[in-house]
Write a protein that holds these residues in place. Structure first.
Motif, short mmCIF file in Angstrom:
data_model
loop_
_atom_site.label_atom_id
_atom_site.label_comp_id
_atom_site.label_asym_id
_atom_site.label_seq_id
_atom_site.Cartn_x
_atom_site.Cartn_y
_atom_site.Cartn_z
N ARG A 160 0.84 -1.20 0.00
CA ARG A 160 0.00 0.00 0.00
C ARG A 160 0.87 1.24 0.00
O ARG A 160 1.83 1.34 0.78
N VAL A 161 0.52 2.20 -0.86
CA VAL A 161 1.18 3.49 -0.87
C VAL A 161 0.64 4.31 0.30
O VAL A 161 -0.58 4.36 0.51
N LEU A 162 1.53 4.93 1.04
CA LEU A 162 1.15 5.79 2.17
C LEU A 162 1.42 7.23 1.73
O LEU A 162 2.49 7.78 1.97
N ASP A 163 0.42 7.82 1.07
CA ASP A 163 0.66 9.10 0.38
C ASP A 163 0.01 10.31 1.03
O ASP A 163 0.06 11.40 0.48
N ASP A 164 -0.59 10.14 2.20
CA ASP A 164 -1.18 11.30 2.88
C ASP A 164 -0.99 11.17 4.39
O ASP A 164 -0.61 10.11 4.89
N GLU A 165 -1.22 12.27 5.10
CA GLU A 165 -1.01 12.28 6.55
C GLU A 165 -1.83 11.21 7.26
O GLU A 165 -1.33 10.54 8.16
N ARG A 171 3.76 12.34 10.38
CA ARG A 171 3.06 13.04 9.28
C ARG A 171 4.02 13.81 8.39
O ARG A 171 3.69 14.18 7.29
N SER A 172 5.24 14.07 8.86
CA SER A 172 6.22 14.80 8.04
C SER A 172 6.62 14.01 6.79
O SER A 172 7.21 14.57 5.87
N LEU A 173 6.30 12.73 6.76
CA LEU A 173 6.60 11.91 5.58
C LEU A 173 5.59 12.09 4.45
O LEU A 173 5.78 11.57 3.36
N ALA A 174 4.53 12.85 4.71
CA ALA A 174 3.50 13.08 3.68
C ALA A 174 4.13 13.72 2.45
O ALA A 174 4.98 14.61 2.56
N GLY A 175 3.74 13.23 1.28
CA GLY A 175 4.28 13.76 0.04
C GLY A 175 5.54 13.07 -0.42
O GLY A 175 6.00 13.29 -1.53
N ARG A 176 6.11 12.22 0.43
CA ARG A 176 7.29 11.45 0.02
C ARG A 176 6.81 10.14 -0.58
O ARG A 176 5.64 9.81 -0.54
N ARG A 177 7.69 9.39 -1.14
CA ARG A 177 7.35 8.16 -1.87
C ARG A 177 7.45 6.96 -0.94
O ARG A 177 8.29 6.09 -1.09
N VAL A 178 6.57 6.92 0.06
CA VAL A 178 6.59 5.88 1.09
C VAL A 178 5.50 4.86 0.80
O VAL A 178 4.38 5.21 0.44
N PHE A 179 5.87 3.57 0.94
CA PHE A 179 4.88 2.51 0.81
C PHE A 179 5.16 1.42 1.83
O PHE A 179 6.24 1.37 2.42
N LEU A 180 4.16 0.59 2.05
CA LEU A 180 4.23 -0.47 3.06
C LEU A 180 4.03 -1.81 2.38
O LEU A 180 3.06 -2.00 1.64
N PHE A 181 4.94 -2.74 2.62
CA PHE A 181 4.75 -4.13 2.21
C PHE A 181 4.63 -4.96 3.47
O PHE A 181 5.49 -4.92 4.34
#
Length: 145
Positions: free
Chosen positions: A66-71, A81-91
């Protein structure tokens, strides 16, 4: 097994009572057996050939990416929440019931890609490996790698 995708991602380390989980750059490889859909995500400290993996997670029919693309999605998964807007995803190799279980999960990887294209490639490759596992499980296989 066939190498599906490989490259550098930044992985969040496991949280413990003494650490909130630091981010480390790791070299990842996704391997898949085309005949039965089994797959494994491996990560290494470097991209040197023949290095022993620092970790291996089997991809199952119940795995998820899952892409974690918002706060809200970041906070729901215990991330800042500072990671919002970065290219973070969860496997998640194995699903977790809640945030507490997710924090302790051995094979739940919070990953950050260097750009959107790289993230999309990884999310697509992992999604396809999970779908292949589900297909083979439904056809009578065990759905595990």
């Amino acid at each position: 097994m066939k190498l599906v995708i490989s490259g550098w991602l930044t992985k969040r380390g496991r949280s413990t009572a003494f650490s909130s989980g630091k981010w480390h750059r790791r070299y990842f490889e996704l391997w898949q057996e085309p005949m039965d859909g089994t797959a494994a995500l491996k990560y290494f400290a470097s991209d040197e050939p023949h290095e022993k993996p620092r970790g291996i997670a089997r991809v199952h029919a119940a795995s998820s990416v899952r892409v974690l693309d918002d706060e809200a999605s970041l906070i729901d998964h215990g991330l800042d929440r500072s990671l919002a807007g970065r290219r973070v995803f969860l496997f998640q190799a194995t699903p977790a019931k809640d945030k507490a279980e997710l924090a302790k999960a051995k094979f739940a990887f919070f990953l950050e890609a260097e750009n959107a294209s790289v993230m999309h490639s990884w999310v697509t490759a992992l999604s396809e490996a999970i779908a292949d596992n589900r297909h083979h499980a439904a056809a009578g296989g065990d759905g595990e790698a």
